[in-house]
Design an enzyme around this catalytic site. Sequence first.
Site, PDB file in Angstrom:
ATOM      1  N   LYS A 106       1.244  -1.505   0.342  1.00 21.58           N
ATOM      2  CA  LYS A 106       0.435  -0.083  -0.076  1.00 21.58           C
ATOM      3  C   LYS A 106       0.985   1.259  -0.060  1.00 21.58           C
ATOM      4  CE  LYS A 106      -4.559   0.365   0.589  1.00 21.58           C
ATOM      5  NZ  LYS A 106      -5.470  -0.202   0.553  1.00 21.58           N
TER       6      LYS A 106
HETATM    7  N1  GLU Z   1      -7.494  -0.738  -2.918  1.00 24.28           N
HETATM    8  C1  GLU Z   1      -8.242  -0.970  -2.944  1.00 24.28           C
HETATM    9  C2  GLU Z   1      -7.499  -1.857  -2.065  1.00 24.28           C
HETATM   10  O1  GLU Z   1      -7.959  -1.689  -0.991  1.00 24.28           O
HETATM   11  C3  GLU Z   1      -7.142  -2.162  -5.289  1.00 24.28           C
HETATM   12  C4  GLU Z   1      -6.430  -2.191  -4.266  1.00 24.28           C
HETATM   13  C5  GLU Z   1      -5.447  -3.177  -6.503  1.00 24.28           C
HETATM   14  O2  GLU Z   1      -6.433  -3.186  -6.441  1.00 24.28           O
HETATM   15  O3  GLU Z   1      -4.470  -4.044  -5.886  1.00 24.28           O
HETATM   16  O4  GLU Z   1      -8.139  -3.575  -2.113  1.00 24.28           O
END
Ligand code: GLU
Length: 416
Positions: A106
């Site tokens: 993240k």
């Molecule tokens: N931001 C989204 C989540 O928290 C998607 C993450 C992604 O597709 O890599 O799951």
Amino acid sequence: METTPSPWQVAVEQFNTAASQLGIEDYIQHRLAECERILIVTFPVRMADDKVRIFTGFRSQHNTARGPAKGGIRYHPNVSLDEVKALSMWMTWKCAVVGIPFGGGKGGVICDPTEMTSVEVERMTRRFATSLQGFIGPESDIPAPDVNTNAQTMAWIMDTLSMHEGHTLLPLVTGKPVALGGSLGRADATGRGVSFVTAQAAKHLGIPLAGIPTIVQGFGNVGSTSAFLLHDLGCKIVAVSDVYGGIYNSAGFDPRQVMEHVRKTKSVVNFPNTQPVTNAELLELPCDLLVPAALESQLTGQNAPRVKAKMIVEGANGPTTPEADRILNDKGVFLVPDILANAGGVTVSYFEWVQDLQSFFWTEEEINARLKRIMDESFEAVWGIAQEQHVDMRTAAYLLAIGRVAEAERVRGIYP
Ligand code: GLU
């Protein structure tokens, strides 16, 4: 009573509770309670007034035992190292619950994009992408949209690093525009997944969805799509909210009309024939189904006793603190945890990455059918563990996820 714990404290407590129950090796538990690699960057951006502002950004890779780190990038004033670490850990469990070959990552930048021009956001994005060069990549760590970022943001990241590499790098990020190697169905995927698990939960609990009073907190990508698709399933949407506030009408309303209102006025607030409520009040209004789809730590030890919902489906990451979890569980609330409920987004991100690597693109029907299969099977697997081991759905999802990641760690062994 707890003071609201930080997201990382929440994530570690959730992990340790389940890991102890699983009885994995100490070294694996210790390893998974930390992040593998973290990058902190500061970088300058020339703003519209010609002044230079310094931004701080983060990227955390919690675990890559099962595959490249995967997870979004968010832009928000409250982004912090603590939050990014927690969100990266939740991504590890999310990818493991649905069985896609990714670890957890993240990122985020401390900023308020609502106060920035689009040119400023583009410059900040391109410079942040440059700072991430070498740390992210199609085989190592693959970003995607998250809070306040979207397909355009991903296009800028992909274009920036493609210019540096000298060739086009489609699988570098997911959630891209369809014109640029994005996947059909990706924009709706998280909300679609929320609607699939809600339907499964209702079926398993024997609660008909037709007409059930439903509240959705957050009207961004996840909240709005969840509201539309739950409305299509027959749920009566009685309240929704965004950062500016919420709206309530016990008789229900059409969330797509609310979206029309948002397009004109930038907020759900003042939608005709509704009563204004705050985001805090919204969570305590009468309803059967509550979908928190905004930010972390919304359901806490303080408000959980007053929550009326019988079923909670976590569209957001980390919306419930461990104390709220215990209170809701004692009240008999059925909760579908974030790492299962909102996994639809990263699942279609996985489809996008596979399509980009193969340069072979699927139809939207194929994508939605594969997404449904994965969400239904994952729900079934978590439900099965919850029944067998007499644990709540969050613990069951953690047992499944940690078990899979621990097994990957175990068979990989220790290098050198
Ligand atoms: N931001 C989204 C989540 O928290 C998607 C993450 C992604 O597709 O890599 O799951």
